[in-house]
Write a protein that holds these residues in place. Structure first.
Motif, PDB file in Angstrom:
ATOM      1  N   UNK A 160       0.818  -1.208   0.000  1.00 51.83           N
ATOM      2  CA  UNK A 160       0.000   0.000   0.000  1.00 51.83           C
ATOM      3  C   UNK A 160       0.854   1.261   0.000  1.00 51.83           C
ATOM      4  N   UNK A 161       2.137   1.111   0.372  1.00 47.12           N
ATOM      5  CA  UNK A 161       3.028   2.277   0.420  1.00 47.12           C
ATOM      6  C   UNK A 161       4.065   2.267  -0.705  1.00 47.12           C
ATOM      7  N   UNK A 162       3.948   1.299  -1.636  1.00 48.70           N
ATOM      8  CA  UNK A 162       4.920   1.251  -2.728  1.00 48.70           C
ATOM      9  C   UNK A 162       4.444   2.106  -3.896  1.00 48.70           C
ATOM     10  N   UNK A 163       5.403   2.633  -4.663  1.00 39.30           N
ATOM     11  CA  UNK A 163       5.012   3.358  -5.866  1.00 39.30           C
ATOM     12  C   UNK A 163       4.536   2.343  -6.893  1.00 39.30           C
ATOM     13  N   UNK A 164       3.763   2.821  -7.870  1.00 38.17           N
ATOM     14  CA  UNK A 164       3.205   1.947  -8.907  1.00 38.17           C
ATOM     15  C   UNK A 164       4.283   1.049  -9.525  1.00 38.17           C
ATOM     16  N   UNK A 165       5.441   1.639  -9.816  1.00 39.69           N
ATOM     17  CA  UNK A 165       6.524   0.882 -10.450  1.00 39.69           C
ATOM     18  C   UNK A 165       7.037  -0.248  -9.560  1.00 39.69           C
ATOM     19  N   UNK A 215       5.442  -1.671  -7.135  1.00 40.38           N
ATOM     20  CA  UNK A 215       4.378  -2.628  -6.873  1.00 40.38           C
ATOM     21  C   UNK A 215       4.227  -3.612  -8.020  1.00 40.38           C
ATOM     22  N   UNK A 216       4.351  -3.113  -9.252  1.00 32.13           N
ATOM     23  CA  UNK A 216       4.117  -3.963 -10.426  1.00 32.13           C
ATOM     24  C   UNK A 216       5.412  -4.457 -11.043  1.00 32.13           C
TER      25      UNK A 216
END
Lengths: 277, 291
Positions: free
Chosen positions: A36-41, A43-44
């Motif tokens: 929940x605290x990771x940036x989109x990059x 996280x994916x």
């Protein structure tokens, strides 16, 4: 001397091994909170990212676009009202079951347990139709009424197991002092049953807070509590992973906090009083 | 000072009455309504409802989708209850051999059981994602790339089982640990004196003494497992190709997507009867023992 050394070494190995298993079980929850605290990059990313600079993008998104605070309040209203209603109906009944010689009492206790075993989906369809007929569809009231009914069997059995442990001499003494039957329950038994009431209140609150099936079909739009909103995040033209995880954390946070307060009564709660841990 | 028995019965009824009436009205009445609906051809899409007797049941039972859903449910139930019992018992046994009780470890272990099911489904959906999920990442690290956890029918069911085992093994653990801790020490000690090894003690002394608690743990878990809905709804929605279409998801779809109230009610009743038969047969005696 050597024997004692071997024993404490064995104990150390067992603590380490069991600790590792506990950590393994906690991992998915930790992974969700981290996500929940990771940036989109991050996280994916195809390779798991362990160290990252925390960002609040997803949190801003869910508060700005999904009115999370509004649904959080809905969840709180529904869960608190359900807890109070369940206790108000459940405590006198549990007291009655514990203290009075009712007709076919063992059969009644078994039937209460059977009621709890009914899968909620089995009654969801008729409840949906009836809720529409009586005009309760899409209100907080319908969720409070239904959750109260579904949590009552649990509350009855667990509270009864607590009240059974309060000595009957307390009742006798209060009656000699001139209390009516209601007075005995209120002034003598209730204060001693506080641990049981707290235990039930926490369980009922958590179960109601977690409830998804009825919330998903009985209410829509503004009236929804949090769990159906998480479901919404999943189907919304693919999955917005970051906001979905942030929402998942919002839902789960109070549950995790309250669960830790319950640890002493976990066994009894999860077996409806059948096993006293 | 004892009140006469009739008066006591009446007083008891006064205390139990409100809760009893409430349950009758909100739980039992809708079930009766649904029983009636299951003998009709009620659909929310058609205004005309007529009585059709057992036709709806016959249709449901002969429907291939229903039969497949039953098989999926049976496989799921057998797998999760067996795995959770074995793992839960092993873990409880391991905990019971520690000299101290470590309450913090216990309460942390219980978090998956209480965790919000929708959130649980969500995080497993992320972890099992074939592109950026952590399990796929680990798979690649060990040279097994491209495992389609959620899009391969067999693996999707495996995924659902893994998630459920993660969530509910602590439940088995907790109950079985309470059972192990409540056992008397003497039989084990005298077996040790007689030269029994650890496995013999476990199989012939500990397990038989745990009978009642094992029945409670397994039946409770079985009943809750039949009701599994939220987690699987979020993780796979029954797919791919109905590979994880549990009976609860089938009922939900019949009732709320196809709006076929009669069929959803009939299948609900079949499940209900199965549940009540199982609880009555397996459980009544052991529950009575407890009182």
């Amino acid at each position: 001397m050597q024997n004692e050394y071997a024993r404490s070494a064995g104990e150390f190995v067992r603590i380490a091994a069991n600790g590792a298993i506990v950590a393994l079980f906690l991992f998915p929850l930790a992974w969700m909170i981290a996500g929940a605290f990771k940036s989109e990059g991050d996280l994916l990313s195809p390779d798991p990212v362990w160290f990252f600079a925390p960002v609040l993008d997803h949190w801003r998104f869910i508060f700005a676009n999904w009115a999370v605070e509004h649904h959080l309040v809905n969840s709180a209203i529904i869960s608190i009202a359900t807890t109070l209603a369940t206790l108000a109906l459940g405590f006198p009944a549990a007291y009655g079951l514990s203290r009075f010689p009712l007709w076919r009492k063992d059969a009644i206790l078994f039937d209460i347990l059977s009621l709890k075993m009914i899968p909620p989906i089995a009654s969801a369809v008729p409840l949906f139709i009836l809720a529409k007929q009586v005009g309760l569809y899409n209100t907080h009231a319908v969720l409070i009424i239904l959750n109260t009914a579904f949590q009552l069997p649990f509350t009855l059995l667990v509270l009864k197991s607590f009240i059974d442990e309060i000595p009957r001499e307390i009742d006798e003494a209060a009656r000699i002092d001139g209390c009516s039957a209601l007075g005995v329950m209120w002034h003598a038994v209730l204060p001693l049953a506080v641990p049981g009431i707290v235990c039930c209140a926490l369980f009922v609150f958590i179960f109601t807070w977690n409830e998804f099936l009825l919330a998903n079909v009985m209410v829509g739009g503004e009236q929804r509590p949090l769990p159906p909103i998480v479901g919404l995040a999943l189907t919304h033209r693919g999955i917005l992973w970051g906001p979905a995880l942030a929402l998942g954390v919002v839902v789960i946070a109070p549950v995790l906090a309250l669960s830790l307060m319950l640890s002493r009564y976990m066994t009894r709660g999860l077996t409806f009083g059948a096993v006293k841990g | 000072m004892k009140l006469p028995r009739v008066r006591q019965n009446l007083l008891g009824a006064v205390f139990v009455g409100p809760a009893f009436c409430y349950i009758m009205l909100v739980v039992i009445y809708p079930l009766l309504y649904s029983l009636w609906a299951s003998f009709t051809n009620m659909r929310l899409t058609s205004p005309i409802t007529s009585f059709v007797g057992l036709d709806t049941y016959a249709q449901a039972l002969s429907s291939e989708i229903f039969q497949e859903s039953l098989i999926v449910t049976a496989v799921f139930l057998v797998c999760v209850v067996a795995l959770e019992f074995i793992l839960g018992f092993a873990l409880a046994y391991s905990f019971s051999r520690m000299t101290r009780t470590h309450p913090v470890m216990r309460s942390l272990l219980l978090l998956p059981v209480m965790a919000t099911p929708v959130s649980v489904g969500l995080v497993w959906k992320l972890m099992l994602n074939s592109e950026f999920g952590i399990l796929a990442g680990w798979g690649r690290a060990f040279g097994a790339s491209g495992i389609l956890w959620l899009s391969d029918p067999t693996l999707a069911l495996v995924s659902v089982v893994i998630m459920d085992v993660w969530q509910w093994t602590p439940f088995m653990f907790l109950i079985l640990l309470a059972g192990l801790e409540g056992l008397p020490k003497e039989p084990v000690e005298s077996a040790q004196v007689d030269g029994a090894n650890r496995w013999q003690i476990l199989l012939f002394i500990t397990l038989p003494m745990m009978r009642r608690i094992i029945v409670i743990a397994v039946v409770f878990r079985l009943m809750f497992a039949i009701a599994t809905f939220d987690t699987v709804y979020v993780l796979t929605k029954g797919g791919p190709a109905r590979a994880t279409d549990l009976i609860t998801l089938f009922i939900q779809r019949e009732g709320f997507v196809n709006l076929n109230i009669a069929s959803a009610s009939a299948v609900s009743f079949l499940v209900l009867i199965a549940v009540l038969v199982v609880t009555t047969i397996l459980f009544k005696r052991d529950l009575a023992d407890a009182k």
